[in-house]
Enzyme design. Structure first.
Site, short mmCIF file in Angstrom:
data_model
loop_
_atom_site.label_atom_id
_atom_site.label_comp_id
_atom_site.label_asym_id
_atom_site.label_seq_id
_atom_site.Cartn_x
_atom_site.Cartn_y
_atom_site.Cartn_z
N HIS A 37 -10.05 5.44 6.81
CA HIS A 37 -11.37 4.89 6.48
C HIS A 37 -12.42 6.00 6.43
O HIS A 37 -13.30 6.01 5.58
CB HIS A 37 -11.81 3.87 7.54
CG HIS A 37 -10.96 2.64 7.59
ND1 HIS A 37 -10.15 2.34 8.65
CD2 HIS A 37 -10.82 1.62 6.70
CE1 HIS A 37 -9.53 1.19 8.43
NE2 HIS A 37 -9.92 0.73 7.26
N GLY A 147 -9.12 2.48 -0.57
CA GLY A 147 -7.97 3.33 -0.28
C GLY A 147 -6.81 3.05 -1.23
O GLY A 147 -6.55 1.90 -1.59
N SER A 185 -2.93 2.92 8.98
CA SER A 185 -3.26 1.51 8.76
C SER A 185 -3.75 0.92 10.08
O SER A 185 -3.25 1.30 11.16
CB SER A 185 -2.01 0.75 8.31
OG SER A 185 -2.18 -0.63 8.49
#
Ligand code: PAF
Length: 280
Positions: A37, A147, A185
Site C-alpha cells: 500500500h 495494485g 497482502s
C-alpha cells in the site's frame, strides 16, 4: 495528516486544495496496510501535490460473511504508517456514511467479471465498482493508484472509468513481494507459520510456469503439472492457474506480447491471489 470520516468536510478541504495547489492523487484501500500500500502512496506523492488515502472495508464486495468478519482491521497502526510516509489526507468513513440509504445498484462487466475471480466470488466486482464509484465522486481525484496484485480488479476499474466517463487517470503499481517471493497482502497476517511457508507455492509455481513456457513446453502440459503440484500439497487448494491476455483476460494457449499468469487458491482458510506479467 488530516483525517476525515464525513464526506462534506473532506470535500470542502480538498476542493480548496485543488483550487490552490494542483492535483490530487488517491489511494483507496481496505486498511491493514503493508509496504505494498505504501508503494501506492509513494507513487501518488511523486505525481501529485496532495495524496488522499481511504480506508474502508467495503461489505458489498465480500461474498463470504466469514471473510468480511475476519478481514484484518488495524486502524491505529495504519494511521501511524500513513503519518510516517507523510500522507496528506485519510478518509475513513463508516457504513452509515458510505451506504446511508442502502444500495441496490449492480454493475455487470460481461465476461470480465464472470471469469477468474468472478467465477469464485460472484458479485465481488459489482461491489468493488460501486464503492470505487462512490469514492471517486467523494474524493474527485486526478489520478488513482491500484495494485497490480488485483489485476482483474484493475481491469474492471479501467472499464468503469471508461464507461462512466470518470475524469481520473488510473495507475497500476507493481506487486511488492516478501523476500521469499510471497505477494504482500493484508490477508497474509491470517496465515500460521507453517501456512506462511507453504504460501510461497503461488509465486514459485508462476516462476516455474514462466520458465517452462520459455522452454517451449505447451500450456496444457504446464497447467496440469502445476495443478498436480498444488493437489499434492497439504492445506492448499487451488482455484485457478491461468495464462491470459492482459487486455481482456481471455485465456491464452501460448505467450503473446501481452500475457499474464494468474493464480488463486486457499492456504488453510485464507484465500490468496497473485499474478506475473510475462515477456513475449
Ligand atoms: O483493492 C482494495 O483494497 C479494494 O478492493 C478497494 C479498491 C479499496 C475497494 O474497496
Amino acid at each position: 495528516m488530516q483525517i476525515f470520516s464525513e464526506i462534506e468536510p473532506m470535500r470542502a478541504f480538498l476542493g480548496k486544495l485543488k483550487r490552490d495547489t494542483g492535483t490530487i492523487g488517491f489511494v483507496p484501500t481496505m486498511g491493514a496496510l503493508h509496504p505494498g500500500h505504501l508503494s501506492l502512496v509513494k507513487a501518488s506523492q511523486s505525481e501529485n501535490s496532495t495524496t488522499v488515502c481511504s480506508i474502508y472495508v467495503n461489505p458489498t464486495q465480500f461474498n463470504n460473511a466469514d471473510d468480511l468478519a475476519k478481514y484484518p482491521r488495524t486502524i491505529d497502526r495504519d494511521i501511524a504508517m500513513l503519518n510516517e510516509v507523510n500522507c496528506d489526507v485519510l478518509f475513513c468513513p463508516g457504513n452509515d456514511v458510505m451506504y446511508e440509504s442502502g444500495s441496490h445498484i449492480k454493475f455487470d462487466f460481461g465476461s470480465l467479471d464472470t471469469m477468474l475471480e468472478g467465477r469464485f466470488r460472484p458479485g465481488h466486482f459489482s461491489g468493488v465498482a460501486l464503492v470505487v464509484s462512490k469514492l471517486f465522486h467523494i474524493v474527485n481525484p486526478d489520478n488513482a493508484y491500484f495494485g497490480q496484485k488485483d489485476f482483474q480488479q484493475y481491469k474492471v476499474i479501467e472499464k468503469l472509468v471508461e464507461d462512466l466517463k470518470f475524469n481520473v487517470s488510473l495507475r497500476c503499481i507493481p506487486i511488492e513481494r516478501e523476500p521469499d517471493g510471497l505477494a504482500m497482502s493484508s490477508r497474509n497476517a491470517r496465515l500460521s507459520l507453517s501456512q506462511r511457508k507453504k504460501a510461497t507455492i503461488f509465486y514459485e509455481s508462476m516462476k516455474q510456469a514462466a520458465q517452462m513456457l520459455r522452454n517451449g513446453i505447451s500450456w496444457s502440459v504446464i497447467q496440469s503439472e502445476i495443478k498436480a503440484t498444488f493437489e499434492s500439497m497439504d492445506e492448499i487448494r487451488l482455484e485457478y492457474f491461468e495464462l491470459a491476455d492482459t487486455s481482456n483476460l481471455n485465456s491464452l494457449e501460448s505467450v503473446s506480447d501481452k500475457a499474464i499468469l494468474l493464480v488463486a487458491g486457499y492456504v488453510g482458510e485464507v484465500r490468496l491471489i497473485d499474478n506475473l506479467l510475462l515477456e513475449a
